[in-house]
Design an enzyme around this catalytic site. Structure first.
Site, short mmCIF file in Angstrom:
data_model
loop_
_atom_site.label_atom_id
_atom_site.label_comp_id
_atom_site.label_asym_id
_atom_site.label_seq_id
_atom_site.Cartn_x
_atom_site.Cartn_y
_atom_site.Cartn_z
N SER A 644 6.22 -15.38 -2.33
CA SER A 644 7.93 -15.05 -3.20
C SER A 644 7.70 -16.19 -4.29
O SER A 644 8.33 -15.53 -5.68
CB SER A 644 8.51 -15.95 -2.38
OG SER A 644 9.43 -14.73 -1.57
N SER A 847 3.04 -7.93 2.05
CA SER A 847 4.19 -8.48 0.72
C SER A 847 5.36 -8.44 0.29
O SER A 847 6.19 -9.18 0.47
CB SER A 847 3.13 -8.58 -1.00
OG SER A 847 1.68 -9.19 -0.42
N ASN A 850 7.47 -8.30 3.85
CA ASN A 850 7.80 -9.52 4.54
C ASN A 850 7.30 -10.94 3.68
O ASN A 850 8.17 -11.78 4.78
CB ASN A 850 6.33 -9.64 5.58
CG ASN A 850 6.99 -8.36 6.65
OD1 ASN A 850 7.89 -7.35 7.32
ND2 ASN A 850 5.77 -7.57 6.71
N TYR A 851 7.00 -11.17 2.67
CA TYR A 851 6.81 -11.87 2.35
C TYR A 851 7.78 -12.64 0.66
O TYR A 851 7.80 -13.35 0.56
CB TYR A 851 5.53 -12.71 1.66
CG TYR A 851 4.48 -12.84 3.57
CD1 TYR A 851 5.22 -13.00 4.29
CD2 TYR A 851 3.62 -11.81 3.80
CE1 TYR A 851 4.43 -13.14 5.87
CE2 TYR A 851 3.15 -12.06 4.84
CZ TYR A 851 3.53 -12.72 5.79
OH TYR A 851 2.79 -12.72 7.24
N ILE A 852 8.02 -11.20 0.18
CA ILE A 852 8.86 -10.99 -1.29
C ILE A 852 9.70 -11.54 -0.41
O ILE A 852 10.55 -10.29 -0.62
CB ILE A 852 7.96 -10.62 -2.01
CG1 ILE A 852 6.62 -11.01 -2.61
CG2 ILE A 852 8.25 -10.07 -3.59
CD1 ILE A 852 5.92 -9.52 -2.96
#
Length: 895
Positions: A644, A847, A850-852
Site C-alpha cells: 500500500s 496485489s 489483498n495488499y493494496i
C-alpha cells in the site's frame, strides 16, 4: 500426536572472531545494492562458488511443536480468500512415478525450464535502452528511495501527533486556570463556532439542519439516492437498494469490539443431492470384468471416472495411489466387488481398473446439459435460485446480510494445490451430525434433513461464522461465513488496512532496530532480526508450525530448513521450498551484506540437511516481539503496508495530463506492476498468454484492414485524393501479407455465417417458447446469402484491386470519420496488448485485491476521472463498497 521440539544446533552467542572471519571472507567481493529479486536459473546446475549442499531438498522436515489442538470458535480467514481458486497460481507438474515420490528432491521434480523467468525491463515498465545500469540496480535504488520517504513520513506523523498532544495539554491547563465563578465571567454575547483545536463546535445559528448534517448518514444507515455512481440505475435497481445500505464505517463504534452481534437468524446450510446409482449397463471394469459394487464404493469409483479428462490429476502417481487405497478400503468394508455371477473379485492392481464406461456416461450427461435450450437453462437456474434463496441471507442485528458459502461441499476426490501429499484421497460426504450451528438464542434453529440432527447448537456472539464442521482430509475446520460484500467482511478488510496505515508511524524505528540487531551478539536476537528483514524486504510469510502427520510439508521464513537456502557470494540468497498451498517458492534475492553473513553463520557446521535455519526462533516468538513495536503488529501486516505504501508513493508521482482513459488505466497498472515486483508478487507466465497475445495481434490487424478498405473507398469516390494525400497513405500495411489477407477474408465470411445461424436459432427458440411455429430452413438459407455476397465481393476486390464505396450516401468525410474512430480503437488495443504483455510475470490481482488499500484505487479513479469499473469488477465493487463510499466524502484521504 505431539511432535518433538527440535533442539537448537547453533551456539547461543556469536563470537567476534566468527564475525571477523566472515568479514575477511567477503572482503574480496564488490557488493551491490540490496533489496531486489533476481533469477539466474536452476540451483542444481550452478557451478559457481556457492555453499554446499546446493539443493533445495524437499526432504522430510524434523517435527516442530504440534499445533493440532481442538479448534477455537473464531474466524479463520487468510489474505487470499477473495481470490477465486481457479485464478490462483497453479503448479501443473506431474509427480515422479515411483511410490517413494515424497522423498524425491523438489529440484528433480521441477524441471529447470519451468522456473519463473527473470525480471525484465519491459515487465517492470521501464525503458532499458541506452542505459547501461543493470535493472536490479535500478530496482534497488527505487526501493531504497521509497523506504527513505517512509522514514521521513513516519517522523513527520509522530512530530504532528506530538505537537497536537502538547497543544491539547496546553488548552486543558489553560481552561482549568480560566474556570472562575459564573458572576465573574465576561461574555461578549457570542458563541464561538470553533474550538481551539480547529474542530467546529455546535452553535444555535439559523443555518438549516440539513446543511449541517448530511442527509445520507443517519445512525450509520443510508438510502441509496442521488449518488453520482448510482444515477444511471433503473427503477428496479433503485427499489431493490432503497431499503437501506448499512454504512458501518459511519456508525458509532461498539464499546466491546469482541462482540460481533446481538441477534442472529439464519436458515442453516444446503446439502448436496444424494448419490444417484449408475444405470445397470454402466460398470467399472477390472481386468475386463464388469463389477457390481456397493452404493458407497460405486460413488467413489464415479469420482475418479468422471474426471478422466483431468489428466493432471488422474495421471499423477500420488493421486492414483491415494485414491486406490481409499477405494479398496471402501470396497472391502462394504462387502467386496462381485462379477455378474455373484463371485467375489479381488482388486489388487490399479492399472487393471477401467473407468471409461463411467466417464462416457457422465460425459454424455454433461453434453446433454450443455445442449439444453436457453429457455431450459433459464428455467433450471430459476428453480435452483428459488431453492437456495432462503439460505443466501441472514438477519444480523436486525439487518439483512449476504451469506457466502452456504452450500456444504459435496463429496469427491481431494485435489489440493501444488504437490499435496494427500491429493486423490476421498473427501467424505458431510452429514448433519457433523455440523455445529451458531445462532441467536431467540432465533428458531434451522431444521436438519429428515431423520438427522445437528451435532450441536451454540450462541457464540463473539464469532462471525454461522455453521462449522471438520473435514476428513486434513482435519481442518470449515466455516460458513458472511459474503465478501457483507459489512462484517468489510470491517475485517478495513481493520487490516488501518493496521497497515498505523505501521507507517513506526516503520522507521522498526527498521532501525532490526538493522542494529543484525549484528547482535545473542544468536536468538540476530536470527529474529534477520527473519524480520526477510519478511519486511521480500514479503516472505512467517511460516506456521504444523502437525506434520496431517499437513503438507510447506514452510515459511521461521521454519526454513538448511537445504531451502543456498548462498551465492557476494550477496545472492536462493530460496527454494514449498510455500503456502504447496506452491513452489523459488526466488533469488540480493540481500544486505550483513544478512548474507548472518545466513552463512546460521548454516555453519554442525548444521546439516533437515536442521532449521532459524533454530532459536518460531512464529509465536516473532509475532510476540513485533507487538512490542505496535499493538496487533504481526508478520503479515508488513506485506499489506509495503504494497500500500509503495502504491501510494507511486500514484502521488503521477500527474493528470490530457490523455485517454485507456492510457490512464495503463498508468495505474504500471504502478501496480511495480508494487507486484518490488513486493515480490510474481507468477509464472500463463499457458494461454501467447495465444491471447496472438489473438490481440490479429484483432489489431483486422482493424488495420478495415482502415485500408475505407481508404480505398475514398479513392473510389474521389480518385484525385491519391495525388493530394500521397500514394503511401493508401498503401496496405507490410504486416498484412496476401496470404494473411485471404485467411482474414475467409474468417470474416465464416464469422458472418455463424452470427446469422446463431441469431436464427435464438429467434426459433423464442418462437417455440411463445407457442408459435418455428421458421423454416428456407428462411435461414435466404439470410445466409449475405455471407455469400460478402465472399463474392472479396473475390472481386482481390481481382480488380479496387474497393467500391459502401453505405448510404458514401462520402470522403464519412470515410475519414470512420478511419479516425478505427485509429482510436487501434491505439487503445495496442495499449491493452502492451499492458497485458507487461503483466504476464506479475500477479496484479493479488496485489490489488489483498495488499493494496482499495481506497488508493478509488482516489486515483476520482482524481484522474476514470470509472471505478475499469479497476474493480462488480464483485469487487460490492466487496469494497466501504472504500468507494467513504472516499466520496473525503477528498483529502491519504494512505
Amino acid at each position: 500426536m505431539e511432535a518433538d521440539i527440535q533442539t537448537p544446533v547453533s551456539q547461543a552467542h556469536i563470537s567476534k572472531d566468527v564475525d571477523r572471519a566472515m568479514d575477511r571472507a567477503d572482503a574480496k567481493f564488490n557488493h551491490v545494492p540490496a533489496g531486489v529479486a533476481v533469477r539466474n536459473g536452476p540451483v542444481v546446475e550452478d557451478k559457481m562458488d556457492v555453499d554446499q549442499p546446493a539443493t533445495n531438498g524437499h526432504t522430510k522436515r524434523k517435527a516442530r511443536t504440534s499445533t493440532s489442538k481442538a479448534p477455537k470458535y473464531a474466524d479463520s480467514e487468510s489474505d487470499e480468500d477473495a481470490i477465486p481458486l481457479a485464478k490462483r497460481q497453479k503448479v501443473s507438474k506431474k509427480a515422479a512415478e515411483s511410490e517413494t515420490d515424497d522423498d524425491v528432491p523438489l529440484a528433480i521434480k521441477k524441471k529447470p525450464g519451468k522456473l519463473p523467468p527473470k525480471v525484465t525491463a519491459a515487465a517492470f515498465g521501464e525503458d532499458s535502452s541506452g542505459d547501461d545500469e543493470p535493472l536490479t540496480t535500478k530496482l534497488a535504488k527505487q526501493k531504497a528511495s521509497i523506504e527513505k520517504k517512509a522514514e521521513k513520513e513516519a517522523k513527520s506523523i509522530r512530530a504532528k501527533e506530538s505537537k497536537a498532544k502538547k497543544a491539547a495539554k496546553k488548552e486543558e491547563s489553560e481552561s482549568e486556570e480560566n474556570v472562575k465563578p459564573k458572576a465573574k465571567r465576561k461574555s461578549n454575547g457570542t458563541a464561538s463556532t470553533k474550538r481551539s483545536n480547529g474542530v467546529k463546535a455546535e452553535s444555535d445559528s439559523d443555518e438549516p439542519l440539513k446543511k449541517k448534517v448530511s442527509a445520507k448518514k443517519v445512525n450509520g444507515k443510508v438510502k441509496a439516492e442521488e449518488s453520482p455512481a448510482k444515477k444511471g440505475k433503473s427503477k428496479k435497481d433503485d427499489s431493490e437498494e432503497a431499503e437501506e445500505v448499512y454504512r458501518w464505517w459511519d456508525a458509532p463504534k461498539k464499546e466491546d469490539d469482541s462482540i460481533k452481534w446481538e441477534t442472529l437468524q439464519h436458515n442453516g446450510v444446503i446439502f448436496p443431492p444424494e448419490y444417484e446409482l449408475l444405470p445397470k449397463n454402466v460398470k467399472l471394469l477390472y481386468d475386463g470384468i464388469p463389477l457390481t459394487l456397493s452404493l458407497e464404493a460405486e460413488e467413489i469409483a464415479g469420482f475418479f471416472g468422471a474426471m478422466l479428462n483431468s489428466t493432471h490429476n488422474v495421471e499423477n502417481p500420488t493421486f492414483q495411489k491415494n485414491f486406490f487405497e481409499d477405494f479398496t478400503e471402501a470396497v472391502k468394508r462394504t462387502g467386496g466387488a462381485k462379477d455378474k455371477d455373484g463371485n467375489k473379485v479381488s482388486i489388487k492392481e490399479f492399472s487393471k481398473l477401467d473407468f471409461k464406461p463411467i466417464f462416457n456416461y457422465y460425459d454424455g450427461k454433461n453434453q446433454e446439459k450443455k445442449a439444453r435450450s436457453t429457455a431450459e437453462k433459464k428455467a433450471d437456474k430459476a428453480a435452483k435460485d428459488l431453492l437456495e434463496a432462503p439460505y443466501t441471507t441472514c438477519i444480523w442485528d436486525g439487518r439483512k446480510e449476504q451469506v457466502g458459502n452456504f452450500r456444504v461441499e459435496p463429496p469427491g476426490l481431494f485435489r489440493g494445490r501444488g504437490e499435496h501429499p494427500k491429493t486423490g484421497k476421498v473427501k467424505k460426504r458431510v452429514m448433519p451430525e457433523q455440523i455445529t450451528i451458531n445462532i441467536g438464542k431467540e432465533a428458531a434453529v434451522p431444521t436438519p434433513p429428515e431423520g438427522h440432527k445437528w451435532k450441536a447448537i451454540q450462541h457464540d456472539n463473539k464469532a462471525t461464522w454461522l455453521a462449522m464442521w471438520q473435514e476428513n482430509i486434513n482435519g481442518a475446520y470449515k466455516y460458513v461465513m458472511l459474503a465478501a460484500k457483507s459489512s462484517i467482511k468489510g470491517q475485517s478488510d478495513y481493520k487490516k488496512f488501518e493496521k497497515a496505515r498505523e505501521l507507517k508511524k513506526h516503520i522507521d524505528r522498526i527498521r532501525k532496530e532490526y538493522t542494529k540487531d543484525l549484528k547482535a551478539e545473542l544468536m536468538a536476537d540476530r536470527q529474529r532480526a534477520t527473519a524480520v528483514y526477510l519478511i519486511d524486504k521480500f514479503a516472505l510469510r512467517a511460516g506456521n508450525e504444523k502437525d506434520t502427520e496431517n499437513e503438507a510439508e510447506t514452510v515459511g521464513c521461521c521454519s526454513l530448513k538448511f537445504e531451502h537456502v543456498t548462498l551465492k557470494p557476494p550477496q545472492t540468497v536462493i530460496f527454494d521450498f514449498l510455500g503456502k498451498d504447496s506452491i513452489r517458492f523459488y526466488e533469488e534475492f540480493i540481500v544486505d551484506e550483513q544478512v548474507f553473513k548472518n545466513l552463512k553463520i546460521f548454516k555453519k557446521a554442525p548444521k546439516k540437511e533437515g536442521d532449521d535455519i532459524f533454530d532459536r526462533l518460531n512464529t509465536t516468538q516473532l509475532n510476540k516481539h513485533l507487538t512490542n513495536y505496535m499493538p496487533g503488529l504481526s508478520a503479515k501486516v508488513f506485506r499489506t503496508y509495503n504494497a500500500s505504501f509503495t502504491m501510494s508513493t507511486l500514484l502521488k508521482e503521477l500527474k493528470d495530463t490530457n490523455i485517454s482513459v485507456q492510457e490512464k488505466v495503463k498508468l495505474y497498472n504500471d504502478c501496480n506492476r511495480k508494487v507486484a515486483i518490488l513486493c515480490n508478487h510474481k507468477r509464472t507466465v500463463g499457458a494461454g498468454h501467447e495465444v491471447q497475445m496472438e489473438k490481440m495481434s490479429e484483432r489489431i490487424k483486422g482493424l488495420q484492414y478495415q482502415q485500408w478498405r475505407l481508404k480505398q473507398m475514398i479513392l473510389d469516390i474521389d480518385p484525385k485524393q491519391k495525388k493530394k494525400r500521397g500514394a503511401e497513405w493508401f498503401a496496405l500495411d507490410e504486416e498484412l501479407t496476401e496470404e494473411w489477407l485471404l485467411e482474414h477474408q475467409a474468417f470474416l465470411v465464416q464469422e458472418m455465417r455463424t452470427k446469422v445461424e446463431k441469431k436464427f436459432a435464438k429467434e426459433n427458440e423464442k418462437l417455440v417458447a411463445d407457442g408459435q411455429k418455428e421458421m423454416k430452413a428456407k428462411e435461414l438459407a435466404e439470410r445466409l446469402e449475405a455471407a455469400d455476397d460478402l465472399e463474392k465481393k472479396f473475390k472481386k476486390e482481390n481481382k480488380t484491386k479496387k474497393v467500391e464505396a459502401e453505405g448510404k450516401g458514401p462520402s470522403v468525410e464519412k470515410c475519414e470519420a470512420s478511419i479516425k474512430k478505427l485509429d482510436e480503437r487501434i491505439t487503445a488495443m495496442r495499449l491493452q496488448a502492451e499492458d497485458r504483455e507487461g503483466n504476464k510475470e506479475v500477479a496484479l490481482g493479488t496485489s490489488k485485491i489483498n495488499y493494496i488499500d482499495p481506497r488508493l484505487t478509488v482516489v486515483f479513479a476520482k482524481k484522474f476521472n476514470v470509472p471505478i469499473e475499469k479497476f474493480f469488477s462488480k464483485t469487487l465493487r460490492e466487496k469494497f463498497t466501504w472504500a468507494i463510499e467513504s472516499i466520496e466524502d473525503d477528498d483529502d484521504w491519504e494512505f
